[in-house]
Each structure stands twice: as structure tokens, then as C-alpha cells.
Write a protein that holds these residues in place. Sequence first.
Motif, PDB file in Angstrom:
ATOM      1  N   ARG A  82       0.834  -1.204   0.000  1.00  0.00           N
ATOM      2  CA  ARG A  82       0.000   0.000   0.000  1.00  0.00           C
ATOM      3  C   ARG A  82       0.872   1.259   0.000  1.00  0.00           C
ATOM      4  N   HIS A  83       2.021   1.183  -0.661  1.00  0.00           N
ATOM      5  CA  HIS A  83       2.898   2.321  -0.894  1.00  0.00           C
ATOM      6  C   HIS A  83       3.134   2.415  -2.400  1.00  0.00           C
ATOM      7  N   GLN A  84       3.050   3.621  -2.932  1.00  0.00           N
ATOM      8  CA  GLN A  84       3.170   3.792  -4.381  1.00  0.00           C
ATOM      9  C   GLN A  84       4.314   4.735  -4.723  1.00  0.00           C
ATOM     10  N   ALA A  85       5.199   4.283  -5.599  1.00  0.00           N
ATOM     11  CA  ALA A  85       6.256   5.139  -6.125  1.00  0.00           C
ATOM     12  C   ALA A  85       5.638   6.079  -7.150  1.00  0.00           C
ATOM     13  N   THR A  86       5.817   7.372  -6.955  1.00  0.00           N
ATOM     14  CA  THR A  86       5.162   8.357  -7.820  1.00  0.00           C
ATOM     15  C   THR A  86       6.130   9.072  -8.765  1.00  0.00           C
ATOM     16  N   SER A  87       7.427   9.099  -8.431  1.00  0.00           N
ATOM     17  CA  SER A  87       8.400   9.731  -9.324  1.00  0.00           C
ATOM     18  C   SER A  87       9.801   9.268  -8.972  1.00  0.00           C
ATOM     19  N   ILE A  88      10.680   9.355  -9.969  1.00  0.00           N
ATOM     20  CA  ILE A  88      12.077   8.966  -9.802  1.00  0.00           C
ATOM     21  C   ILE A  88      12.946  10.181 -10.105  1.00  0.00           C
ATOM     22  N   SER A  96      10.227   9.116  -4.959  1.00  0.00           N
ATOM     23  CA  SER A  96       9.160   9.641  -4.109  1.00  0.00           C
ATOM     24  C   SER A  96       8.113   8.549  -3.914  1.00  0.00           C
ATOM     25  N   ILE A  97       7.770   8.309  -2.646  1.00  0.00           N
ATOM     26  CA  ILE A  97       6.863   7.206  -2.322  1.00  0.00           C
ATOM     27  C   ILE A  97       5.721   7.738  -1.458  1.00  0.00           C
ATOM     28  N   THR A  98       4.499   7.424  -1.902  1.00  0.00           N
ATOM     29  CA  THR A  98       3.304   7.857  -1.184  1.00  0.00           C
ATOM     30  C   THR A  98       2.702   6.688  -0.426  1.00  0.00           C
ATOM     31  N   ASN A  99       2.470   6.914   0.861  1.00  0.00           N
ATOM     32  CA  ASN A  99       1.761   5.933   1.683  1.00  0.00           C
ATOM     33  C   ASN A  99       0.268   6.045   1.355  1.00  0.00           C
ATOM     34  N   LEU A 100      -0.306   5.022   0.756  1.00  0.00           N
ATOM     35  CA  LEU A 100      -1.697   5.098   0.312  1.00  0.00           C
ATOM     36  C   LEU A 100      -2.691   5.009   1.473  1.00  0.00           C
ATOM     37  N   GLU A 101      -2.206   4.678   2.670  1.00  0.00           N
ATOM     38  CA  GLU A 101      -3.087   4.644   3.835  1.00  0.00           C
ATOM     39  C   GLU A 101      -3.291   6.029   4.430  1.00  0.00           C
ATOM     40  N   VAL A 248      -3.268  -6.884 -21.880  1.00  0.00           N
ATOM     41  CA  VAL A 248      -2.617  -5.972 -20.952  1.00  0.00           C
ATOM     42  C   VAL A 248      -1.636  -5.086 -21.700  1.00  0.00           C
ATOM     43  N   THR A 249      -1.259  -4.009 -21.052  1.00  0.00           N
ATOM     44  CA  THR A 249      -0.262  -3.096 -21.587  1.00  0.00           C
ATOM     45  C   THR A 249       0.748  -2.802 -20.483  1.00  0.00           C
ATOM     46  N   PRO A 250       2.036  -2.616 -20.812  1.00  0.00           N
ATOM     47  CA  PRO A 250       3.040  -2.373 -19.778  1.00  0.00           C
ATOM     48  C   PRO A 250       2.715  -1.159 -18.918  1.00  0.00           C
ATOM     49  N   ALA A 251       2.833  -1.306 -17.601  1.00  0.00           N
ATOM     50  CA  ALA A 251       2.596  -0.198 -16.669  1.00  0.00           C
ATOM     51  C   ALA A 251       3.899   0.582 -16.517  1.00  0.00           C
ATOM     52  N   SER A 252       4.235   1.332 -17.549  1.00  0.00           N
ATOM     53  CA  SER A 252       5.552   1.974 -17.635  1.00  0.00           C
ATOM     54  C   SER A 252       5.513   3.476 -17.425  1.00  0.00           C
ATOM     55  N   GLU A 253       4.420   3.999 -16.860  1.00  0.00           N
ATOM     56  CA  GLU A 253       4.297   5.442 -16.709  1.00  0.00           C
ATOM     57  C   GLU A 253       5.414   6.027 -15.844  1.00  0.00           C
ATOM     58  N   LEU A 254       5.764   5.317 -14.770  1.00  0.00           N
ATOM     59  CA  LEU A 254       6.830   5.794 -13.886  1.00  0.00           C
ATOM     60  C   LEU A 254       8.153   5.899 -14.648  1.00  0.00           C
ATOM     61  N   ALA A 255       8.435   4.903 -15.469  1.00  0.00           N
ATOM     62  CA  ALA A 255       9.669   4.921 -16.269  1.00  0.00           C
ATOM     63  C   ALA A 255       9.653   6.059 -17.284  1.00  0.00           C
TER      64      ALA A 255
END
Length: 563
Positions: A82-88, A96-101, A248-255
Motif C-alpha cells: 500500500r505504498h506507491q512510487a510516484t516519481s524517480i 518519491s513514495i506515497t503511503n496510500l493509507e 494488458v499493456t506495460p505499466a511503464s508510466e513511472l519509467a
Amino acid sequence: MQHGNKRILIIGGVAGGASCAARLRRLCERCEIVVIDKGEHVSFANCGLPYFVGDVIKEEQKLLVANPELFQNRFNIQVRVRHQATSINRTDNTVSITNLEDGSVTEMRYDALVLSTGSEAIRPPLEGIDLPGIYVLRTIPDSHKLKAAAKNAKRAVIIGGGFIGLEMAENLAGLGLEVTLIEMAKQLMPPLDAEMASYIKTCLEDNKIQLKLGCAVEAFSRTTEGLSVHYSDGHHVNTDIVLLAIGVTPASELAKQAGLEVGPRGGIKVDETMQTSDPDIWAVGDVVEVEDFISKQKLSVPLAGPANRQGRIAAGAILESFNPAIKRNLTFRGVQGTAVCQVFGLTIALSGASEKSLRRAGIDDYQKVYLHPGHHVSYFPGAQPIHLKLIYARDGKILGVQAIGRAGVTRRVDVIAMAIQMGATVYDLEESELCYAPQFGGAKDPVNLAGMIAANNLRHDLDLADWHLLHDDGHQLLDVRTDSEYQQGYIDDAINIPLEQLRQRLDELSADKELWLVCGVGQRAYYAVRLLMQQGFKVRVLSGGMQTYQAFANAGLLEAKNA
């Protein structure tokens, strides 16, 4: 191997990320390893989700491969769900990591970063696509939603006839739902060639699945009783639930946000050690672009096996980057697309290239054979046919295999898949020494038979006719089955001379016109070819006989007039 004070940050778990983390710990005890996952489960068996929905797998716990506590206690690996990486930030080597809780944001430094962000279900921008009652199946929470909806439903529409679509058709039907499956292609299981996919079509129809092939969905609308799915041909079907299984499609938005190189289909570009265009970042699993083992073209292949291997390779490469003196010499060889699926007891397996993929790659110098042997000897009770297609190059190198049947399919495809990886030829299949006992196979295993037929072709002991040219002029069809077999179904304009009478009736054949021979599954036609060739006739075999003819006809590739 010691690399103290080095932090390896892995974004995403499941197959690629989790295997990379565990491998890293086995190789390096002092590294700090942190796994970040936006979901509730860091490592779960997503291939089991259709069977959880269908109540074949009763307990969610059975799907959990490993939880954060196990990673911490057994491997000393930190896992933050329940933590999401939002930017590199590639300049500072931070994420940058967001706690989704609670919404809090932290910056985490890394010495090496692994992206295992996976893939996302395709949701085309159709009218009504976000209406309640339309589901995807990628995660355990997805499966809970679909399972709850299915309990109160009588009808289901599945959009997509690939692996998930087929497995869900069986599982929803098993729950008592009336199932309609829609596929935009004119066949089910698009990775297969169309004539091989025809066996799946027959199986689903026999099990009361309504099929709409070669049909696109244009929109969804709400009705007083549920949902309506609108086709491109102007028709519609009413349903209670819809499952999107389009792919499906690659979840590559962060990259992409980080400026890493990606391919035209969105997969992250990596080298043979899974390193990205940034020397401190690696990527594994569904999110990467990989090389097809046969065609050498770039593509994305969402399969757990390659993802696990990529995780292991990336782990070794990361530690080698910390200490170049240590060489692990592990590289990713590419993907063959080896896969298996089962629906209503029918097993569908494949590895390597299909004819379609070869044509897309501009490769046309190949040949193929069809055969339909029993999975074990006929005299032992329970023998089931395996419908097998082997594709090979003119030098004998094996390019691909497709097989369908109710028993013994995976064993044969696994053997040929390894042969493909080792660069083997049909001559190697011909000489393979495999397990034999009456209940497991024959002294000539289907693998041997495939190699023998293909090798006979390459040695010019058996010339092959092209099924696609069956109804062209310039040849005479000769059916060498018995009269009673012929009367049960035949190809239009074929002459019937049973093999047992052929030597006595050679004068009925013209030596000026090439003969194309057919029988039940190909064996008697081969015997006839050898006889006729030695009598001076020009002859070819229609590989796989009437069994293959029926597959082509069922796929709409030939006109079945009398069969």
C-alpha cells in the motif's frame, strides 16, 4: 560477496520483483533490500485468480506466495505494501513514495533501482466502459469483486478469447452462468494459428458457450435488468456482468516520467542483463520490452516464467555493478512464449513461432507438418489424440510448436520448447530418446513422430502440399482411405482408391498430373506416397489428413463441402 551500505529498491513485487529480491538476499547478506508495492499483496499467484473466482480454489490464502512478514523474517527484506512510487529523481538517485493509507510522502535513496511495475488491463475508451458491472481480473481485490458479482448473476459476457477469457468462460459456466464470449479476431486464442484454434471453438460450443468471433464491441449501456453490450454489427446482448479480458499493456508510466527509454508499445527497453538506459536502474517482468527468441523482434510478453528468470538475472547484474570483479555471466536469452491453458478439459500449449508471427516478421522460408497421434498407445485404455503442429526452417531448425488435446500435451510441448531453446533440429526430435511405457506414450513418441515426418520432408522422401491451395487447379486429389471412411465425409472432387487396392489400380491415375494424397491423419497417405514415387508419379501429402482438413474448414479457411 559483501556489499554493505548498498540499498536496492524494488518497485513492485509478484513474479519479477519478488524473485529479484529473494535472489539478491541469497547472493548478498549485507545489502539493504526494500520492496515497494502499491497493492495489498506483494507476491501472489495471479494465474490462479480465475479458479478462485470459480470456487475451484476455495481459500484466498492459497493464492499468497509470500507475505511481508515472511520476507522480513526469512530474508530480512523490508516490504511496504500500500505504498506507491510516484516519481524517480535520477540525478539524486531517489524515489518519491506515497503511503496510500495516510497520504504521507517520503523520499527514498537507492544505489540500484529495479522496476517491476507489471502491466495493466486494457480498458478501451468505449462509451459506457466505466459503468458498474464491468470488471477486469488482475489482482486479488479484482477477484473478490468479480466473485461477489458472479454470485448474484445469471449471465456473463467475456470480452477477449485469450488465456484469461477462456479460463473465465469455464469458471463462470461452472458457477451456473450463461456465458457469451466475444473476440474481435476471427478465432479464439490469437497466439495460435487459426486452424489450430478451431479445436478450442468446437470445445466451447460443445460446452454451451455462446461465441461471437470477428466481432468488435462498440459500447455499453445500462438497462433496467443490467447491462447491454453493443456490437459493431449493430446487434447487442444483455448481461448481468462483463469481464474485460482484452489483454494488458506495460505499466511503464513511472519509467516514462523518469525519461527512461521505452519501446513503441510502451515496454521499458533493457539490455540482456535487464539494465535500462540508466546504469543504476533495472527493469523486469511485464513492464519490459524483450526479444523474441525466433524472430528477434521486440515485444512485451506477460508471462510469469520469463519474469522470474529476469528477476534472477537482474539481481546478479546489480551485484556485479557494485563489484565488477565478480562475474556471474547471466543474460536473458529472449522469450519463446511457451504457454499453456486448459478449458473444459482441453489443454492448449505452444512455444516458439506461429505462422502468423513468422509472416509478421517477414520470414517465409519455413515448412510445417500436422499430426494427430494418441497420447499413449492405442491398445492401452484411455488413449486421447494430440493435435500437433510443428513449424521448422528449411535447414531443419525447429521454429515453433502448437498442440491441443486432453492428455499428454504439456509433456510434448515442454520437450520441444527445450529443443527450440537449444537450437535443435527436427533430426534431433527424430532421434530423441524419451520415456516409454504403454500408459505414457509409444515407442515412437509424438515428439519422435513430428521429427520423423518433418525429416522425411527435408530428405525429399515426403513432399508436402499446401492446404491453402487445396481447391486450386493443377493437381488431382487422391483419398486412400477405405470406401466406408470415404462415404462418411470426403473432399470434393477427390478420387477414392483405398491404399490396399492402390498397387492394382495404378492405371486409373494420370502420371501427367501431380497427385495430392489424403487419408485419415496422414499415415496411409505417406505409405501411398512412397509407393507412387517409386512408380514415377509426382505426389504430395496433405499433412494430417482429414483431421487437419476439418480443422481448416472449421476455422473458415476452406470450404467444407462434403466432410
